[in-house]
Design a protein around this motif. Structure first.
Motif, mmCIF file in Angstrom:
data_model
loop_
_atom_site.group_PDB
_atom_site.id
_atom_site.type_symbol
_atom_site.label_atom_id
_atom_site.label_comp_id
_atom_site.label_asym_id
_atom_site.label_seq_id
_atom_site.Cartn_x
_atom_site.Cartn_y
_atom_site.Cartn_z
ATOM 1 N N THR A 67 0.827 -1.205 0.000
ATOM 2 C CA THR A 67 0.000 0.000 0.000
ATOM 3 C C THR A 67 0.863 1.257 0.000
ATOM 4 O O THR A 67 0.459 2.291 -0.535
ATOM 5 N N ASP A 68 2.065 1.179 0.586
ATOM 6 C CA ASP A 68 2.998 2.306 0.528
ATOM 7 C C ASP A 68 3.431 2.567 -0.910
ATOM 8 O O ASP A 68 3.494 3.713 -1.360
ATOM 9 N N LEU A 73 2.899 5.631 -6.154
ATOM 10 C CA LEU A 73 2.469 5.718 -7.555
ATOM 11 C C LEU A 73 1.377 6.776 -7.717
ATOM 12 O O LEU A 73 1.367 7.529 -8.709
ATOM 13 N N GLN A 74 0.479 6.835 -6.752
ATOM 14 C CA GLN A 74 -0.590 7.837 -6.810
ATOM 15 C C GLN A 74 -0.030 9.243 -6.637
ATOM 16 O O GLN A 74 -0.434 10.182 -7.327
ATOM 17 N N ASP A 89 -1.030 -8.917 -4.881
ATOM 18 C CA ASP A 89 -1.972 -8.945 -5.989
ATOM 19 C C ASP A 89 -3.149 -7.988 -5.816
ATOM 20 O O ASP A 89 -3.612 -7.385 -6.799
ATOM 21 N N GLY A 90 -3.624 -7.793 -4.581
ATOM 22 C CA GLY A 90 -4.736 -6.864 -4.376
ATOM 23 C C GLY A 90 -4.396 -5.450 -4.796
ATOM 24 O O GLY A 90 -5.073 -4.859 -5.645
ATOM 25 N N GLN A 94 -5.474 -2.802 -8.156
ATOM 26 C CA GLN A 94 -5.784 -1.378 -8.041
ATOM 27 C C GLN A 94 -4.864 -0.549 -8.939
ATOM 28 O O GLN A 94 -5.311 0.380 -9.619
ATOM 29 N N ALA A 95 -3.588 -0.874 -8.933
ATOM 30 C CA ALA A 95 -2.618 -0.140 -9.748
ATOM 31 C C ALA A 95 -2.959 -0.242 -11.237
ATOM 32 O O ALA A 95 -2.875 0.744 -11.981
ATOM 33 N N ILE A 96 -3.368 -1.436 -11.646
ATOM 34 C CA ILE A 96 -3.752 -1.627 -13.051
ATOM 35 C C ILE A 96 -4.995 -0.808 -13.369
ATOM 36 O O ILE A 96 -5.066 -0.129 -14.401
#
Length: 346
Positions: A67-68, A73-74, A89-90, A94-96
């Motif tokens: 999550t960090d 990336l955000q 994978d979770g 979200q990243a994808i």
């Protein structure tokens, strides 16, 4: 050192795989964001040196929880500094979804297990881990405690302030909440029963909700933690140091965690991002990660019968693996995190 003969052979195989020609010598750096702890140590020891030598590149590694990395990336949207993201994978889904991952070109799927593949080749799994319990076997033997067999055993009063669970922003903490929801009439689409059990029955036993792999091992080494929710790869890597720990698969199931990698989408993507990910999923590197860390391999050419994979979710143990509904989880994860911080981890 353990595996010294093996390590020499693998080093030779890895050097042959990587070759000696600096194909992308003009690229001076590659920024990789991924896990800390044993993951970072193993990559720095067995992967980075040969890759850097071949490509004339310096790998800058940014360690952190999944999550960090997603948060970075955000924060860097429109001006990404990271070239390769390695996350659970979770968060990878979200990243994808958020458009942070580019496509992997020329991915050889013939050597990969189907579970390792992501839609449109926007990412690929680089390791498989089962989620269950780590126990201090010496303490359990000295106290004549029965080996835990169920997620419900985490509620046992004898574990008061001896239980360590990662927080909800770590997949292992999230899976703990999910399993108690599933076992009490709910699930990913109805998490309420999970919160109820966590607050009333599990929380009193928790010493700390610890996100750091390094601190997790320190809590056991200092004899503060005696039982934890963790992953097979982490526990195997810890056991490889000689510390008396073992991994237990709960009878209700062990949620699978896929360590996954993607090339970060950007205006001028680093061509070595693709090469680095393909190196991670190659048979030589996957064998190293299996031997040294107990990671379930994603490459079919790796021998899953090696003793170092005795904890990994392969063979008969794969029957206890649970596949979470990540679409349902990610749609609510932010709300769950806020609620967890208010009601559970206070």
């Amino acid at each position: 050192m353990r595996h010294s003969t093996y390590r020499a052979a693998m080093a030779a195989g890895l050097a042959a795989l990587l070759g000696a020609t600096a194909t992308f010598a003009q690229t001076k750096s590659l920024v990789v964001a991924g896990y800390g702890g044993s993951w970072e140590q193993q990559l720095r020891k067995d992967v980075f040196p040969a890759f850097e030598a071949k490509h004339g590149v310096k790998i800058d590694y940014v360690a952190g929880n999944s999550t960090d990395t997603l948060a970075k990336l955000q924060a860097q949207k429109g001006n990404q500094l990271i070239d390769v993201a390695i996350v659970d994978d979770g968060p990878m889904y979200q990243a994808i979804q958020l458009g942070f991952c580019g496509k992997l070109d020329g991915l050889d799927k013939s050597e990969l297990y189907p579970a390792a593949l992501f839609k449109d080749d926007k990412a690929v799994a680089v390791g498989q881990t089962g989620t269950g319990f780590m126990i201090n076997t010496k303490t359990f033997k000295d106290k004549s405690w029965a080996t835990p067999t169920s997620w419900n055993d985490l509620k046992d009063a004898k574990f008061k302030k001896l239980l360590v669970i990662p927080p909800i922003n770590n997949t292992y903490g999230l899976y703990t909440l999910m399993m108690f929801a599933r076992m009490n009439g709910g699930g990913e689409k109805n998490i309420e029963p999970g919160f109820k059990v966590m607050k009333a029955d599990v929380n009193p036993n928790v010493l700390v909700y610890e996100p750091s792999p390094g601190k997790m091992t320190e809590l056991f080494q200092s004899n503060q933690g005696q039982i934890a929710v963790w992953g097979t790869g982490r526990v195997q890597a810890f056991a490889n140091t000689g510390f008396p720990v073992d991994f237990i698969y709960p009878k209700e199931g062990a949620p699978i965690l896929l360590a996954s990698a993607c090339p970060v989408a950007k205006a001028s993507p680093n061509p070595l991002a693709q090469e680095f990910i393909k190196t991670l999923i190659s048979a030589p590197v996957q064998t190293v990660l299996a031997k040294e860390m107990g990671n379930g391999p994603v490459n079919t050419k790796v021998d899953v019968n090696m003793p170092e994979l005795r904890m990994a979710p392969v063979g008969e143990r794969a029957k206890l693996v649970i596949q979470p509904d990540w679409d349902a989880i990610n749609a609510q994860r932010e709300d769950w995190t806020k609620r967890w911080n208010r009601e559970v981890e206070r």
